[in-house]
Design a protein around this motif. Structure first.
Motif, short mmCIF file in Angstrom:
data_model
loop_
_atom_site.label_atom_id
_atom_site.label_comp_id
_atom_site.label_asym_id
_atom_site.label_seq_id
_atom_site.Cartn_x
_atom_site.Cartn_y
_atom_site.Cartn_z
N ASP A 99 0.82 -1.21 0.00
CA ASP A 99 0.00 0.00 0.00
C ASP A 99 0.85 1.26 0.00
O ASP A 99 0.50 2.28 0.60
CB ASP A 99 -0.98 0.01 1.19
N ARG A 100 2.01 1.18 -0.70
CA ARG A 100 2.86 2.35 -0.85
C ARG A 100 3.79 2.12 -2.04
O ARG A 100 4.01 1.00 -2.47
CB ARG A 100 3.67 2.61 0.42
N TRP A 139 -1.21 -7.04 -8.07
CA TRP A 139 -0.89 -5.68 -7.69
C TRP A 139 0.42 -5.25 -8.36
O TRP A 139 1.17 -6.06 -8.87
CB TRP A 139 -0.78 -5.55 -6.18
N ARG A 155 -1.81 -0.61 -8.86
CA ARG A 155 -2.46 -1.06 -7.63
C ARG A 155 -1.40 -1.30 -6.58
O ARG A 155 -0.44 -2.05 -6.81
CB ARG A 155 -3.25 -2.34 -7.87
N GLU A 157 -1.86 -2.55 -3.47
CA GLU A 157 -2.14 -3.68 -2.59
C GLU A 157 -2.96 -4.71 -3.36
O GLU A 157 -3.49 -4.41 -4.43
CB GLU A 157 -2.86 -3.22 -1.33
#
Length: 665
Positions: A99-100, A139, A155, A157
């Motif tokens: 998520d980064r 992802w 994406r 994640e």
């Protein structure tokens, strides 16, 4: 048998054998993992793979048990015994699923919380994995729709892919394929070379079914796909530049085409330019590009059809990376062959050169995965170990990055000054910068810059270039080219000069030339002035000297900018000619007959392709002219001039690469 990549090339970065032996022993003993902190991107001045190493203290306890490993482009992943998923390495496009984006990590980090994962595939800059409930999640980069979620959005994640009962997935740089429990095969992403195996050549952003049935295993990479059916037949399709489809020729295929009729296959692994597969009995054959010994036949030659790997090994696993291949045999030994530039063969010897036959490494193993230039494996005790390129922390092993710095040493030679002709090969090579080719950029249909750097270095050796001007590369690309060449070439400017400083650079073979003077001329390029290298080289064997100016002038409609740059460049050439030392002027001039006439009118230089200037009249060379040029003294003899588009050049750039032997009287 270990061979250097070129007879007189250095053998690569020096490293003591004990370091790797201790590393493997530590991993096999189950010691905690140490890792380096990986900055991303590296500073422009860093040599490829020479990032600082920082050891992180680890508790003296057994490392977590591992079920599966996956080595990708510049990242890696593993599924642990508790079915949690962990990834590490490069994270520019969120390929770690954390998520980064931004700085990657050499320390494995957990993906998707406590979710139970079944299989994982680490692609070029994306990752896909199946869960124990048979759902599929992807992802990372998505510029060609390779995540299969109906968009082209990055994406950060895990994002679910439509469909149910997914069994096995394989993802590359441009496309992804996966099988389902009903033995159907589905592919999505880029289809420019027919690699999806479906009618049409447009991108597909959602899974599209491949014709046929009874599909069991699939492997993708680059622009190619291979898959095995339940009856043991093997089928490949997509790009076939090096014969990597194994179908007996170099013609691309847009639909599944059978490989090795009459052979029963059980597994296959595909790289950018070659592939290997094993039969039901465990015999391994390979095909495609073979100039680094990656086919394992004992020869540095390619093949368009499957050829048996030497040694008669009975394989339980087979995997390929770019330029190298590995298998695990029935005694759980790991055998590897091909390029060892970054120590990716893992046999305990110093990195460098190549082996055209399998060499065995220490330890016993049960799972295996190779990425672009590194590999990871699972030991028989359930531990993970990785070897090879560690520029982005993708091996999660401290100290491996330092093994990749190119050697700067040159064998001493006695200079014997003599009269007579001097002959050498000269070229110019537009490497196409990462700024143009990264995902979502103008030319993102080309391969990633890191892989093109490898092919550029191999192409220079294949073309036997002694002096070459290169254009458009970033500092990181130039560092990678030098690393891939194992220190055979030196450069000016160097990667430490930064992206703008190396936008045009000059390379030369260390054992052929010695730099005497290195300077620059600053000339106009579109909206700014940039440095262009001007180097005085001395031929080591004869003591004779030449000046070489390597340039890149403004493209497209910027004629006034080109005119300004060329005026300054020709003025400097006149000054150099006045010294009595032969002058060469090479590069991407972004002009055709116009530049020839400017040079012939303003200096005594002449083109390698001919042309004539007399009585104020210019006669350009006959035949097709392109924007990349070689100019030299009027009394030079040019032999074998050709604008090259050999397969390695076609992979590395969209330009032709002019190369010629030149002889000075």
């Amino acid at each position: 048998m270990r061979l250097p990549l070129r007879p007189h090339a250095p053998t690569g970065a020096l490293v003591v054998l004990a370091a790797l032996v201790v590393l493997v022993a530590t991993l096999l003993a189950g010691a905690g993992t140490m890792a380096r902190a990986a900055d991303e991107p590296r500073s422009a001045g860093a040599s490829a793979g020479s990032a600082a190493v920082t050891a992180v203290d680890a508790p003296a306890r057994r490392a977590p048990a591992v079920r599966r490993v996956a080595a990708g482009g510049e990242h890696s992943c593993e599924i642990r015994g508790d079915r949690t998923l962990w990834c590490w390495g490069r994270n520019t496009y969120g390929q770690l699923g954390l998520d980064r984006t931004g700085p990657g990590t050499a320390i494995p980090e957990q993906v998707g919380g406590s979710t139970a994962w079944a299989t994982v595939s680490a692609g070029g800059a994306s990752t896909c994995a199946t869960r124990t409930d048979a759902s599929l999640w992807c992802w990372g980069v998505n510029h060609r729709g390779q995540l299969g979620d109906g968009t082209r959005d990055v994406r950060l994640e895990p994002t679910r892919v439509a469909g149910r009962q997914w069994k096995q997935v394989s993802t590359g740089w441009f496309h992804t394929c996966a099988t389902r429990a009903d033995s159907t095969l589905w592919c999505w992403g880029d289809d420019s070379a027919g690699q999806l195996g479906v009618p049409g050549d447009q991108d597909r952003t959602t899974p599209t079914r491949v014709p046929g049935a009874d599909w069991k295993r699939v492997s993708v990479n680059g622009w190619s796909t291979c898959a095995v059916k339940g009856d043991g037949s093997l089928w490949c399709w997509g790009r076939n530049l090096f014969g990597q489809l194994g179908v007996g020729d170099n013609r691309d295929r847009a639909e599944p085409t059978r490989v090795g009729t009459g052979t029963t296959w059980s597994g296959v692994s595909v790289s950018w330019t070659h592939a290997c597969a094993r039969t039901g009995a465990g015999a391994v054959s390979c095909w495609g590009r073979g100039d680094q010994g990656q086919l394992g036949t004992g020869a540095l030659a390619g093949s368009t059809s499957p050829v048996a790997v030497a040694g008669g090994h009975v394989a339980k696993r087979v995997a390929v990376g770019e330029g190298s291949s590995c298998l695990i045999d029935d005694a759980q030994r790991r055998w590897c062959w091909g390029s060892d530039v970054y120590g990716q063969l893992g046999d305990g010897s110093a990195p460098g050169g190549s082996s055209p036959v399998p060499v065995v490494g220490p330890g016993t193993w049960t799972d295996l995965s190779l990425g672009w230039l590194h590999g990871c494996a699972r030991t028989s005790e359930g531990q993970r170990a990785c070897v090879g390129n560690d520029e982005r922390g993708q091996t999660a092993v401290p100290g491996t990055a330092a093994r990749q710095a190119p050697s700067t040493s040159t064998s001493p030679r006695t200079v014997t000054r003599r009269e007579g002709p001097l002959s050498f090969r000269i070229a110019t090579f537009n490497t196409v910068g990462n700024g143009h080719t990264r995902p979502y950029a103008r030319d993102d249909q080309l391969a990633p810059a890191r892989m093109r750097a490898e092919w550029t270095a191999r192409a220079l050796r294949t073309l036997d270039a002694d002096v070459v001007g290169v254009q458009e590369q970033t500092a990181e690309q130039l560092a990678a080219i030098l690393a891939a060449g194992e220190g055979e070439y030196a450069s000016f400017q160097t990667p430490a000069s930064g992206d703008l400083g190396v936008e045009s650079a000059l390379l030369w073979r260390r054992d052929v030339w010695k730099p005497v003077e290195r300077t620059v001329i600053r000339t106009q390029f579109i909206s700014r002035e940039l440095d262009r290298p001007v180097v005085l080289l001395e031929h080591r064997a004869t003591g004779r000297r030449i000046w070489v100016m390597a340039v890149h002038n403004a493209p497209w409609e910027y004629q006034a900018k080109r005119d300004k740059a060329v005026r300054a460049q020709l003025a400097r050439i006149n000054e150099l000619e006045a010294t009595g030392v032969p002058v060469f002027y090479v590069g991407d001039m972004n002009e055709k007959e116009t530049i020839v006439c400017k040079v012939m009118a303003g200096t005594t230089l002449r083109s390698a392709t001919g042309g004539r200037y007399a009585d104020g009249r210019c006669t350009p060379p006959r035949g097709t002219m392109r924007v990349d040029w070689l100019f030299g003294p009027g009394d030079a003899t040019w032999d074998g001039y050709a604008p090259s588009r050999i397969p390695l050049v076609r992979l590395a750039t969209d330009h032709w690469v002019p190369v010629s032997r030149v002889t000075l009287p």
